[in-house]
Design a protein around this motif. Structure first.
Motif, short mmCIF file in Angstrom:
data_model
loop_
_atom_site.label_atom_id
_atom_site.label_comp_id
_atom_site.label_asym_id
_atom_site.label_seq_id
_atom_site.Cartn_x
_atom_site.Cartn_y
_atom_site.Cartn_z
N VAL A 25 33.26 11.65 87.99
CA VAL A 25 32.12 11.09 87.16
C VAL A 25 31.02 10.55 87.43
O VAL A 25 30.83 9.42 88.42
N ASP A 26 30.06 11.21 87.27
CA ASP A 26 28.56 10.82 87.69
C ASP A 26 27.92 10.11 86.42
O ASP A 26 27.47 10.52 85.70
N ALA A 27 27.81 8.74 86.62
CA ALA A 27 27.45 7.91 85.24
C ALA A 27 25.89 7.72 85.52
O ALA A 27 25.35 6.91 84.72
N THR A 28 24.93 8.69 86.38
CA THR A 28 23.72 8.24 86.28
C THR A 28 22.94 8.79 84.92
O THR A 28 23.44 10.12 84.45
N PRO A 29 22.29 8.13 84.24
CA PRO A 29 21.69 8.71 83.41
C PRO A 29 20.68 9.90 83.32
O PRO A 29 20.07 10.04 84.34
N VAL A 30 20.73 10.90 82.54
CA VAL A 30 19.72 11.80 82.56
C VAL A 30 18.15 11.35 82.56
O VAL A 30 17.89 10.16 82.13
N ALA A 31 17.48 12.35 82.91
CA ALA A 31 16.07 11.90 83.18
C ALA A 31 15.54 10.88 81.98
O ALA A 31 14.84 10.03 82.18
N PHE A 32 15.58 11.34 80.81
CA PHE A 32 14.73 10.74 79.46
C PHE A 32 15.32 9.27 79.69
O PHE A 32 14.56 8.26 79.54
N PHE A 33 16.65 9.08 79.64
CA PHE A 33 17.15 7.80 79.71
C PHE A 33 17.07 6.95 81.02
O PHE A 33 16.68 6.00 80.78
N ARG A 34 16.84 7.56 82.02
CA ARG A 34 16.65 7.02 83.29
C ARG A 34 15.04 6.52 83.33
O ARG A 34 14.97 5.43 83.98
N GLN A 35 14.26 7.39 82.74
CA GLN A 35 12.92 6.69 82.79
C GLN A 35 12.43 5.95 81.86
O GLN A 35 11.50 5.50 81.92
N SER A 36 13.29 5.92 80.62
CA SER A 36 12.97 4.90 79.63
C SER A 36 12.91 3.52 80.07
O SER A 36 13.69 3.25 80.64
N PRO A 37 11.71 2.88 79.58
CA PRO A 37 11.35 1.36 80.39
C PRO A 37 12.33 0.29 79.91
O PRO A 37 12.66 -0.67 80.54
N VAL A 38 12.90 0.43 78.78
CA VAL A 38 13.40 -0.31 77.89
C VAL A 38 14.87 -0.06 77.33
O VAL A 38 14.99 0.87 76.78
N TRP A 39 16.00 -0.96 77.67
CA TRP A 39 17.15 -0.98 77.15
C TRP A 39 17.59 -1.89 76.17
O TRP A 39 17.43 -3.07 76.52
N THR A 40 17.77 -1.70 74.78
CA THR A 40 18.48 -2.67 73.92
C THR A 40 19.46 -2.03 73.09
O THR A 40 19.25 -0.72 72.91
N PRO A 41 20.65 -2.47 72.73
CA PRO A 41 21.32 -1.88 71.77
C PRO A 41 20.97 -1.47 70.83
O PRO A 41 19.95 -2.12 69.78
N ASP A 42 21.03 -0.17 70.30
CA ASP A 42 20.30 0.84 69.56
C ASP A 42 21.15 1.05 68.17
O ASP A 42 22.52 1.35 68.45
N GLY A 43 20.93 0.90 66.98
CA GLY A 43 21.53 1.26 65.84
C GLY A 43 21.79 2.62 65.85
O GLY A 43 23.07 3.02 65.15
N ALA A 44 21.33 3.50 66.27
CA ALA A 44 21.74 5.12 66.43
C ALA A 44 22.94 5.32 67.19
O ALA A 44 23.69 5.81 66.84
N ALA A 45 22.91 4.67 68.14
CA ALA A 45 24.01 4.79 69.19
C ALA A 45 25.20 3.81 68.50
O ALA A 45 26.44 4.50 68.66
N ALA A 46 25.04 2.91 67.97
CA ALA A 46 26.03 2.05 67.30
C ALA A 46 26.81 2.97 66.09
O ALA A 46 27.93 2.94 66.07
N ALA A 47 25.92 3.93 65.42
CA ALA A 47 26.46 4.42 64.31
C ALA A 47 27.30 5.60 65.00
O ALA A 47 28.46 6.02 64.56
N TYR A 48 26.71 6.08 65.93
CA TYR A 48 27.55 7.52 66.56
C TYR A 48 28.78 6.78 67.08
O TYR A 48 30.05 7.75 66.87
N LEU A 49 28.82 5.71 67.66
CA LEU A 49 30.09 5.34 68.30
C LEU A 49 30.88 4.83 67.28
O LEU A 49 32.16 4.96 67.39
N ARG A 50 30.58 4.40 66.21
CA ARG A 50 31.60 4.10 65.09
C ARG A 50 32.19 5.24 64.56
O ARG A 50 33.34 5.27 64.19
N THR A 51 31.54 6.54 64.11
CA THR A 51 31.86 7.67 64.03
C THR A 51 32.82 8.20 65.15
O THR A 51 34.09 8.71 64.78
N CYS A 52 32.62 7.84 66.36
CA CYS A 52 33.48 8.41 67.31
C CYS A 52 34.77 7.83 67.35
O CYS A 52 35.76 8.18 67.99
N ALA A 53 35.07 6.47 66.68
CA ALA A 53 36.36 5.66 66.79
C ALA A 53 37.37 6.34 65.70
O ALA A 53 38.41 5.58 65.57
N LEU A 54 36.73 7.16 64.66
CA LEU A 54 37.28 7.52 63.53
C LEU A 54 38.36 8.32 63.91
O LEU A 54 38.56 9.22 64.94
#
Length: 444
Positions: free
Chosen positions: A199-228
């Motif tokens: 497992v290579d957990a290195t973020p791909v270029a877009f996410f690696r170069q993004s300057p800011v990280w904050t819990p995001d509603g889009a990822a939250a909704a994705y992961l809630r669906t992923c739990a079903l």
């Protein structure tokens, strides 16, 4: 996100075991991958009639496999065991893949991309009843099946238990969900386990170069669906935003392929459609695309909007990269060159809000707790000093704190590009004391 989710990011916590209940039925396991993966017998989950091929579908073993083999086993089980309605006149099911993400960070990584590529190639090679389409707005208009998936470190192979603390995980769990946009229901949920060294957990270029990280509603909704599980209704926030996320995915692809003007157009279109709580990737994308195009004023405005997004939500994690064991920023101008602008925008936006901030320094788990506490505090004080130099009026409104390695996001202690979020500086708004905020005390 709700505590019942099996997929958690920074704001998501909870159990992720399978639901009990449902009538068990048994199936003879097939050999998987043509590689003599021996398996026993197991039950299927959920309700509803099995598809004609489900009785021959392999169930992924609970052993930790190489990533490629685990992805194949996962995809075979998901596609063959799905509880699907009869196909249309063509006899095929339209299928799109919403890019897989890491559970802890909500980002795409080298591992999730590798899983996705293998799943896509397997669909084309071995699953002709699925008509694979690109993840675009036009494809979504046809109400296809959507495959989602994620990856997370676990205490041991075959387990769904989260890692008990920072450190190298014993294995990784991967899982996939098949959602039917036509019915609004989940039709499959399968899982497999992967060897840690695969497992290579290195973020791909877009996410690696993004300057800011904050819990995001889009990822939250994705992961809630992923739990079903089969029969569950797709998360409504995911359904509302899926067209926007297709535009964002187009923008990420265009950015990473060097098509920066096209990326900018995708992000601008997505910005006009996305709910306010699902805009972090869009704002990061606007910053990156404008920066790549040399549009400095537009890039600074876009970074300022990212800062506003974090301050509005009470958490802004900025990926300042320091030299190892030092308070000095990384010397490569390609990395630290924009930092003066970042600091200028953070200071200006904080001052405009008359806000008080706690400046939190974080470190990776490498080294002793005492050393990490001192280093993280020194880094926080360095950033606080730079902000005060920009806006002296912030002096009494900024407080530095060293968190050490007590609040990791990744937690592996790899000290490379894969866990840069553990070496971050966060800004958290705090209530200002009355004398700082300019509010007089009450008369006695």
């Amino acid at each position: 996100m709700p505590n019942a989710s099996c997929c958690a990011t920074g704001a998501v916590r909870g159990a992720d075991g399978r639901r009990s209940g449902g009538a068990p039925r048994f199936a003879l396991l097939a050999l998987c991958l043509g590689a003599a993966l021996l398996a026993g017998c197991a039950g299927t989950r959920g309700q509803g009639a099995a598809t004609p091929t489900a009785e021959a579908a392999p169930i992924p073993p609970k052993d930790a496999l190489p990533l490629d083999q685990a992805a194949v086993a996962l995809a075979d089980a998901t596609l063959l065991r799905a509880q699907l309605p009869p196909p249309g006149p063509s006899g095929r099911y339209r299928l799109v893949v919403d890019p897989l993400i890491d559970r802890a960070t909500g980002t795409e990584t080298q591992a999730t991309r590798a899983m996705e590529r293998r799943i896509i190639s397997l669909v084309r090679e071995r699953h002709p009843r699925f008509d694979l389409r690109p993840f675009t707005v036009a494809s979504l208009d046809e109400k296809p099946l959507v495959l989602l998936g994620s990856i997370a470190p676990v205490a041991e192979a075959g387990s769904r238990a989260n890692m008990p603390g920072p450190g190298r995980p014993a294995a990784y769990r991967i899982w996939a969900v098949l959602a039917d946009l036509g019915t609004g229901r989940v039709v499959a949920h399968e899982e497999a386990w992967v060897r840690t060294d695969e497992v290579d957990a290195t973020p791909v270029a877009f996410f690696r170069q993004s300057p800011v990280w904050t819990p995001d509603g889009a990822a939250a909704a994705y992961l809630r669906t992923c739990a079903l599980f089969p029969g569950d209704a797709i998360d409504p926030a995911y359904l509302r935003a899926i067209r926007v996320q297709a535009l964002v995915a187009d923008g990420i692809r265009a950015y990473e392929e060097g098509r920066h003007r096209q990326a900018l157009a995708f992000y601008e279109e997505a910005r006009g459609l996305a709910p306010q709580d699902q805009q972090l990737r869009i704002r990061n994308g606007l910053y990156l695309a404008n920066q790549a195009l040399g549009r400095r004023r537009e890039a600074e405005d876009a970074f300022g909007s990212v800062v506003e997004y974090g301050l509005e939500r009470g958490r802004l994690a900025v990926k300042f990269v320091f030299r190892p064991g030092s308070t000095a920023f990384w010397p490569d101008p390609a990395i630290s060159g924009p930092y003066p602008m970042w600091l200028r925008q953070i200071a200006a936006r904080t001052d405009a809000r008359a806000a008080c901030l706690e400046v939190e320094g974080h470190s990776s788990p490498t080294g002793s707790a005492a050393v990490n506490d001192r280093l993280s505090l020194a880094r926080a004080e360095r950033v606080r000093g730079r902000l005060v130099a920009q806006r002296p009026e912030l002096r009494e409104r900024l407080e530095a704190e060293g968190v050490g390695s007590r609040e990791p996001v990744v937690g592996t202690g790899a000290d490379d590009a894969s866990d840069v979020l553990d070496r971050r500086v966060e800004f958290e708004p705090r209530a200002c004391p009355a004398q700082v905020a300019g509010v007089g005390g009450a008369a006695g």
